[in-house]
Design a protein around this motif. Structure first.
Motif, short mmCIF file in Angstrom:
data_model
loop_
_atom_site.label_atom_id
_atom_site.label_comp_id
_atom_site.label_asym_id
_atom_site.label_seq_id
_atom_site.Cartn_x
_atom_site.Cartn_y
_atom_site.Cartn_z
N VAL A 109 0.86 -1.02 0.07
CA VAL A 109 0.07 -0.02 0.26
C VAL A 109 1.08 1.29 -0.10
O VAL A 109 0.85 2.29 -0.72
N LYS A 110 1.82 1.24 0.95
CA LYS A 110 3.03 2.28 0.88
C LYS A 110 3.54 2.73 -0.20
O LYS A 110 3.38 3.77 -0.79
N VAL A 115 3.92 6.14 -5.53
CA VAL A 115 3.88 6.23 -6.93
C VAL A 115 3.26 7.64 -7.21
O VAL A 115 3.52 8.59 -8.19
N ARG A 116 2.04 7.98 -6.62
CA ARG A 116 1.14 9.03 -7.01
C ARG A 116 1.84 10.27 -6.01
O ARG A 116 1.94 11.30 -6.70
N VAL A 121 5.67 8.27 2.26
CA VAL A 121 4.09 7.89 2.82
C VAL A 121 4.31 6.85 3.89
O VAL A 121 5.28 5.91 3.99
N ASP A 122 3.54 6.85 4.94
CA ASP A 122 3.62 6.09 6.05
C ASP A 122 2.99 4.87 5.53
O ASP A 122 1.95 4.60 4.74
#
Ligand code: ATP
Length: 419
Positions: A109-110, A115-116, A121-122
């Motif tokens: 998920v991280k 990518v976006r 990101v955590d």
């Protein structure tokens, strides 16, 4: 006085090329893996036809170029996609340390969010894995195009193959996904759920161990870039065409044969040669020879042994010390005699003393870690059998003492034994 940095000429032209870590140096050519790379190519090619990449499982022992091969082919595909303006994302997810599907999902998920949103990101926490999987699908749909997910060392998830099961059945909207699982664990591959195997394992690509010739050529290509005055003649990039003013003739063959004898592991071969080059460079002799390779091997083994012993419990360390002591004093390594010595040592450092059968278990644990060898032999007529413990063949008693010396309690008695 220690030497200053930059004081000396060096044999290196580009020292990082002798890094075995795939994150630090990526070979641009793996001619020994032509067949395997062709198969990866075939599995990825549908992307160039606006189709979905095939799922694959890449299997083979450690250090065989699995990661390097998958990276090379996926980077080539990425280059093609960039040129053609095709939306393609390749996510390389090392799974080491993720002991369940749950942890791989949080990492995935991280990565997908990054990518976006860019780095930083955590990982999500506190969600059920079903919810995490929905997050994965949401992210995939938002990214769109084609997403290839490389799950490296996927065996880390053990028996919990939830993520592989769900990913191989997932059919998110407006995105094509391809899964590449990489593992060196045969048991893991065999234990996969039947559905997962029929999807992932349908395109299975096996990397068999390198032989000494392969390793010589791999090392030759690395040294031609890494060392000065070292290059190929006549355009052929194999060991027989390598000319070098800083490598003795036997250096690469010896390194390759030592690595081939063990497991045919290219990482091990590169690390050994790199260490040998460092030793020669440090000496300032300007030439890397077989003696540097042998010294490097000894040093690498010594460091590995120190790590293994350092991780042992105090009781196993005392048990190990009894065997070293017996060996250094020419005494018997028979269990009862070792236990007697063990009792004395425990008393000396005020450690809890184990009964003989539990003490024997500690010795057997050390046999399993390849630090000790065990032999059964007769005690004499009608007196039954007994176990005899010695240091394993390639284990040096001085290195063991060095390692034990670092322990705050056992270290006290090492001096007495070693003197
Ligand atoms: N054919 C080859 N040519 C050049 N370098 C190679 C080749 N095969 C492997 N290597 C190098 O050997 C090292 C180990 O390779 P890699 O990490 O790809 O192995 P692996 O099979 O994925 O191992 P593991 O299962 O331990 O992750 C890397 O430095 C890689 O660049």
């Amino acid at each position: 006085m220690t030497q200053g940095f930059g004081d000396r000429d060096t044999i290196y032209e580009d020292i990082d090329v002798l890094e075995a870590d795939v994150g630090k140096y990526k070979p641009t050519d793996l001619p020994e893996r032509e067949e395997e790379l062709d198969k990866i190519h075939m599995a990825l090619r549908p992307v160039t036809m606006d189709g979905s990449p095939r799922d694959i499982l890449v299997y083979g022992p450690t250090g065989q170029g699995k990661t390097a091969g998958v990276q090379l082919k996926s980077e080539q595909l990425q280059e093609w996609a960039n040129q053609e303006g095709v939306q393609l994302e390749v996510i390389h997810l090392p799974c080491k340390g993720a002991d369940r599907s749950y942890h791989v999902l949080t990492r995935l998920v991280k990565e997908l969010r990054e990518v976006r949103k860019g780095q930083g990101v955590d990982e999500p926490s506190g969600y059920q894995r079903k919810r995490l999987f929905e997050m994965v699908l949401d992210e995939l749909e938002t990214i769109g195009g084609t997403v290839i997910i490389i799950l490296d060392e996927i065996d880390a998830i053990g028996e919990d193959d939830y993520i592989l099961y769900e990913l191989s059945r997932a059919n998110p909207d407006d995105v094509k996904i391809g899964i590449i699982g990489i593992t060196n664990d045969l048991q893991f591959r065999n234990n996969l759920d039947a559905d997962v195997r029929s999807s992932l394992g349908q395109r299975e690509i096996t990397f068999n161990p390198y032989n000494a010739n392969h390793l010589q050529n791999i090392l030759a290509r690395r040294t031609a870039q890494a060392l000065r005055d070292t290059h190929f003649e006549d355009g052929d990039e194999d060991f027989t065409h390598l000319k070098s003013d800083v490598l003795e003739d036997g250096t690469i063959p010896l390194t390759a044969s030592l690595a081939a004898q063990e497991t045919g592991d290219a990482r091990q071969a590169i690390e050994l040669l790199s260490y040998a080059c460092d030793l020669a460079d440090d000496e300032g002799v300007g030439m890397v020879g077989e003696r540097h390779v042998r010294a490097a091997k000894e040093e690498i083994e010594r460091e590995a042994l120190i790590d293994t012993i350092g991780a042992e419990t105090t009781q196993r360390k005392i048990a190990l010390l009894t065997v070293v002591s017996a060996e250094l004093n020419g005494a018997t390594g028979e269990t009862t005699a070792l236990h007697q010595l063990y009792s004395d040592l425990c008393e000396y450092i005020d450690a809890n003393e184990l009964k003989q059968h539990t003490f024997r278990e500690k010795l057997n644990d050390l046999v399993h870690s390849n630090v000790l060898s065990k032999d059964r032999h007769g005690r004499g007529r009608g007196q039954g059998m007994s176990n005899m413990y010695t240091l394993a063949g390639d284990v040096n008693p001085d290195s063991v003492l060095d390692a034990l010396e670092d322990d705050s309690r056992v270290g006290h008695i090492v001096e007495v034994i070693g003197s």
